[in-house]
Design an enzyme around this catalytic site. Sequence first.
Site, PDB file in Angstrom:
ATOM      1  N   ILE A 136       0.840  -1.221   0.000  1.00  0.00           N
ATOM      2  CA  ILE A 136       0.000   0.000   0.000  1.00  0.00           C
ATOM      3  C   ILE A 136       0.870   1.263   0.000  1.00  0.00           C
ATOM      4  O   ILE A 136       1.780   1.385   0.819  1.00  0.00           O
ATOM      5  CB  ILE A 136      -0.905   0.036   1.256  1.00  0.00           C
ATOM      6  CG1 ILE A 136      -1.770  -1.221   1.335  1.00  0.00           C
ATOM      7  CG2 ILE A 136      -1.773   1.288   1.274  1.00  0.00           C
ATOM      8  CD1 ILE A 136      -2.575  -1.326   2.621  1.00  0.00           C
ATOM      9  N   LYS A 205       5.122   0.099  12.695  1.00  0.00           N
ATOM     10  CA  LYS A 205       4.530   0.748  11.515  1.00  0.00           C
ATOM     11  C   LYS A 205       3.773   2.015  11.915  1.00  0.00           C
ATOM     12  O   LYS A 205       3.802   3.010  11.201  1.00  0.00           O
ATOM     13  CB  LYS A 205       3.628  -0.248  10.793  1.00  0.00           C
ATOM     14  CG  LYS A 205       4.436  -1.409  10.178  1.00  0.00           C
ATOM     15  CD  LYS A 205       3.544  -2.567   9.792  1.00  0.00           C
ATOM     16  CE  LYS A 205       4.343  -3.686   9.126  1.00  0.00           C
ATOM     17  NZ  LYS A 205       3.566  -4.923   8.991  1.00  0.00           N
TER      18      LYS A 205
END
Length: 439
Positions: A136, A205
């Site tokens: 993504i 993340k």
Amino acid sequence: MKEIYVGLIGFGTVGTGVVKLLQSSGQLLEKQLGAKLILKKIADLDITTHRDVSVKKSMLTKDAREILDDPEISIVIELMGGYEPARSFILEAMRKKKHIVTANKALLATHGNEIFEAAAEEGVDIGFEASVGGTIPIIKTLKESLVANRIKSIFGILNGTSNYILTKMTDEGKDFGAVLKEAQELGYAEADPTFDIEGIDTAHKLALTLSLSYGKRVKFDDIHIEGISTISQIDIEFARELGYRIKLLAIAIQREDSIEARIHPTMIPFDHLLANVNSNFNAFHIVGDAADSVFLYGQGAGMMPTASAVVGDLIDISRDILKGISRRVPLRSRREDIIEDIRLMPMDDIITNYYFRFSAVDRPGVLSRISGILGENDISIASVIQKGRTQDAYGAVPIVMTTHESKEKNVQKALKEMGEVDIVKGETILIRIEDDKLK
Ligand code: HSE
């Protein structure tokens, strides 16, 4: 035609995917770029195990030095993972004016300040799209496409392994351990799967996502982290009955003078887009003050999806090299000299809805005692479920309660008090519910 030489350190799952992609799409990329991308060397401690791609033996080396010391190589792809020697290799490559592409979220989340500052000093670039959300384009979205926005919130599913496990547990009633094994075989899991299951990978993340969204330095240890190992079928079933699905969410919410940053299993409405992000897929629901809701979805792990992000960065940096420029976009969205520390909200101060499951002895007055404890702690009950009179291992019945918005500090105090009364047996399970904030 100009040639750009590349070295790859780490020939594991993603490294193999990168080599495959360069082989299968090399000619097309060459045409698009107007230059030859030449993968000159691949370094890995294991150069004998068969990979799913064929490379000339002469390209392989056990010694990363052959890449770091090669003046012809201008881009180093680091896919070995872990903290050391990855950190030292990256710092050294940058000192030798090589650009970096990496998927190493653990390293960037914990040593990012040092690495990003060194890159600024050396005037080199770092591509790290593959480090968050697999395929993504979240890094580019935050640094470029949404740069005009103040980011109000991000709700994300950022770990393919735990999402795969929760999906299989929810849809197929499978057992936690068996599904974890499947995820490992599919190449989604980290070398140490506790990083996946205990929310640490998600936190790495989120830390990176925060620094890009707010252009600030993040202290990793300030992020609240809970994983999915406490989730059992019974909670998945109760969630279903209440109209929710359980997902491991990374949550960032801009508050007045701080940012909420937390990772935990979360009940979310079953019809929300995030509740329908299944298997190893990842997604981000970002709300910007101008853009409003933006939803990004794609495969968060796996060989080729992650390789797609790595090679995307490779092309990006190569385009700059061909133009004779570097660092067109600052690594953390803002000029290095205006980056400051981020203030994360203490977990005690967050306000949300809660689900409790506990076992209580089945006799008159028990519920009023428990609701008394909750009331004294300013916690208002939204619903109560008690299923039949079946007694569990403690000779008690399972009771589920959900609450209206309450303060975390009060909830933790109430749980402690509930643990001290003899009518509640065993541990109370707490799962936070995010409903209104997702709308
Ligand atoms: N172990 C990670 C995951 C791989 O399961 O999402 C991608 O970062």
